[in-house]
Design a protein around this motif. Structure first.
Motif, PDB file in Angstrom:
ATOM      1  N   SER A  87       0.849  -1.190   0.000  1.00 20.72           N
ATOM      2  CA  SER A  87       0.000   0.000   0.000  1.00 20.72           C
ATOM      3  C   SER A  87       0.881   1.236   0.000  1.00 20.72           C
ATOM      4  N   LYS A  89       1.004   3.276   2.224  1.00 22.63           N
ATOM      5  CA  LYS A  89       1.466   3.503   3.591  1.00 22.63           C
ATOM      6  C   LYS A  89       2.922   3.113   3.777  1.00 22.63           C
ATOM      7  N   SER A  90       3.446   2.305   2.847  1.00 26.29           N
ATOM      8  CA  SER A  90       4.834   1.873   2.967  1.00 26.29           C
ATOM      9  C   SER A  90       5.824   2.938   2.489  1.00 26.29           C
ATOM     10  N   LYS A  92       7.533   5.811   3.192  1.00 24.05           N
ATOM     11  CA  LYS A  92       7.832   6.628   4.364  1.00 24.05           C
ATOM     12  C   LYS A  92       9.060   7.517   4.190  1.00 24.05           C
ATOM     13  N   GLU A 285      -8.039   3.017   3.277  1.00 24.75           N
ATOM     14  CA  GLU A 285      -6.841   2.178   3.357  1.00 24.75           C
ATOM     15  C   GLU A 285      -5.645   2.727   2.582  1.00 24.75           C
ATOM     16  N   THR A 286      -5.701   3.976   2.148  1.00 24.76           N
ATOM     17  CA  THR A 286      -4.684   4.472   1.229  1.00 24.76           C
ATOM     18  C   THR A 286      -3.443   4.994   1.939  1.00 24.76           C
ATOM     19  N   LEU A 287      -3.629   5.968   2.832  1.00 28.46           N
ATOM     20  CA  LEU A 287      -2.514   6.651   3.472  1.00 28.46           C
ATOM     21  C   LEU A 287      -2.598   6.543   4.979  1.00 28.46           C
ATOM     22  N   ASP A 288      -1.444   6.708   5.631  1.00 30.67           N
ATOM     23  CA  ASP A 288      -1.421   6.870   7.080  1.00 30.67           C
ATOM     24  C   ASP A 288      -1.742   8.319   7.418  1.00 30.67           C
ATOM     25  N   ASP A 290      -0.254  10.444   9.121  1.00 30.37           N
ATOM     26  CA  ASP A 290       0.867  11.384   9.144  1.00 30.37           C
ATOM     27  C   ASP A 290       1.594  11.488   7.809  1.00 30.37           C
ATOM     28  N   GLN A 291       1.088  10.855   6.756  1.00 35.05           N
ATOM     29  CA  GLN A 291       1.763  10.912   5.464  1.00 35.05           C
ATOM     30  C   GLN A 291       1.390  12.167   4.694  1.00 35.05           C
ATOM     31  N   GLN A 403      -8.995   9.878   2.366  1.00 34.00           N
ATOM     32  CA  GLN A 403      -7.926  10.409   1.529  1.00 34.00           C
ATOM     33  C   GLN A 403      -8.392  11.708   0.890  1.00 34.00           C
TER      34      GLN A 403
END
Length: 468
Positions: A87, A89-90, A92, A285-288, A290-291, A403
């Motif tokens: 995803s 989210k990885s 970083k 489910e796309t981003l965290d 804090d991203q 998102q």
């Protein structure tokens, strides 16, 4: 009935039937490598399918478990995959480095992140599910290079013109290669760990054996270019990782550049984020939280209904509610058909995104015509739509658990819409100056009118165009 057939039967209920037929044929009959990191745009072109319908079909298939998504960070130079995750989210890191190109890049979602699909092992087991068992050519084709690199049919043959030597090195093992170095720029490179050593071979040839070593670790260190003379070299390679590695000695020649130079379109993260099916299926489910991921160019379209308060007073809450719902339904259909996505609705207003200005302009013109048709059917000017369009950089973020997008481009698009009167489409210069967008406008015999105005929060006078 097999697991795949059960899932395909369900997929036919939500996806384009031609796309599902092509996917079914792919799963049953295609060679293994075609089922790993599938380039959806290339797949659609090969089977003469509509791109948006094909993207939607693969997204539904992935949601059912037929495929697994991979978000791959790409090197703009060589097209290699610098990182991959299940995803966004990885993602970083603030910067990703390509050892082969000796360059670092700040990740953007426009052309640096591709989205691919790999068949699930419970549907069909393929060789790439165990990448550490792939031979060198297939590891390069299926794992190292992205789906945007259009490798030639005789890939293995051309690879022979690039490599002086290569070896499969098990974890914890070491090997010594003895070879003759030609007067050229040489790269010792491992596509598994991305460990790299540049070697400039120049000067008078020598018969004395030279020595060079490269230690392969999970976190390869940066290297300086070393100089050697043409002649024999003793290359020591040590694998300090827990994986099999594939170090090789590459010639940085025209054949290597020719191998990588052919590119093809691929599904970018930006395009997927602006896809309505993706937003519907992967809403949270796309981003965290804090991203903050950069997009260098995204087109925003804002709409609002003029006089909606008066409409409720004139026709009553029930009729007005049905009218506004119908207006939302029509706008959503148009946005989705133009490769866009509705980010959110605010009251009677819509915020939508598109990958390029031409899709937004086409959507705006269709929206205006659709509202005119609805009004003619009712015999009353009830739905008067104001539209504003702007294109520019932004951040993909999470706001209110969904998102969303943030930045001055979003603010300007909203304020441009506020300038519009009923039935007006206002667009900024970056939109009108887009050749494809301007062609759509001129094809309909329309002539944008330039206006100089001020926007709240913008210090300088701002140029906007009214599309009559």
């Amino acid at each position: 009935m097999s697991e795949a057939q059960k899932l395909l039967t369900i997929l036919r209920q939500t996806a384009d039937p031609d796309a599902v037929d092509a996917i079914e044929h792919l799963i049953h009959d295609a060679p293994d490598h075609e089922l790993n990191r599938i380039n959806v745009l290339a797949f659609a072109a090969k089977h003469h399918l509509d791109e948006e319908s094909t993207i939607a079909a693969f997204l539904h298939a992935a949601r059912l478990g037929l495929f697994e998504l991979s978000w791959n960070v790409l090197c703009p130079g060589c097209g290699g995959v610098m990182d991959a995750g299940a995803s966004l989210k990885s993602l970083k890191k603030e910067e990703y480095s390509c050892a082969l190109c000796a360059a670092g890049y700040e990740p953007t979602l426009d052309e640096m992140v591709e989205v691919t699909f790999t068949v699930s092992p419970r549907v069909r087991k393929i060789a790439a599910h165990e990448p550490d068992k792939l031979p060198m050519p297939e590891y390069l084709r299926q794992i190292f290079w992205s789906s945007g690199v259009d490798l030639p049919e005789d890939f293995e043959k051309q690879l022979e013109e690039v490599m002086l030597d290569s070896v499969e090195l098990p974890p914890g093992e070491r090997v010594i290669l003895s070879l003759q170095l030609p007067p050229a720029f040489v790269i010792v490179f491992d596509p598994v760990t991305h460990a790299t050593q540049f070697v400039e071979v120049k000067g008078e040839p020598t018969r004395e054996r030279q020595n060079l070593s490269l230690i392969l670790t999970e976190q390869p260190a940066e290297n300086d270019t070393v100089e050697l003379r043409p002649g024999p070299v003793r290359l020591l390679l040590e694998n300090h990782t827990k994986r099999r590695t594939l170090p090789a000695v590459w010639l940085a020649n025209d054949a290597l550049h020719h191998l990588m130079e052919h590119r093809r379109p691929f599904l970018t993260a930006k395009r997927l984020l602006t896809n309505q099916t993706f937003r519907d299926l992967y809403r949270t489910e796309t981003l965290d939280i804090d991203q903050r991921l950069k997009i260098t160019s995204l087109t925003f379209l804002f709409t609002d209904l003029k006089g909606s308060t008066e409409l409720y007073e004139r026709v009553g809450d029930l009729v007005a509610y049905d009218l506004v719902r119908e207006h939302f339904r029509v706008l959503n259909e148009i946005v989705a058909s133009e490769a866009g996505a509705v980010v959110k609705t605010i009251g009677d207003a819509v915020m939508a995104t598109f990958p390029t200005p031409d899709h937004a302009v086409s959507a705006a013109l269709r929206m205006r015509e659709a509202m005119r048709t609805l009004n003619e059917q009712r015999g009353h000017e009830d739905l008067l739509l104001k539209i504003g369009i702007h294109e520019g950089p932004c951040l993909a973020v999470v706001l209110n658990e969904r998102q969303d997008y943030f930045g001055q481009t979003v603010n300007i698009a909203s304020r441009v819409q506020n300038l519009a009167n009923s039935r007006s489409i206002y667009a900024t210069g970056t939109v009108i100056e887009n050749p494809e967008a301007l062609e759509i406008i001129e094809t309909q015999g329309l002539h944008p009118t330039l206006q100089k105005t001020t926007l709240r929060g913008i210090n300088n006078e701002f140029s906007v165009y009214e599309i009559p």
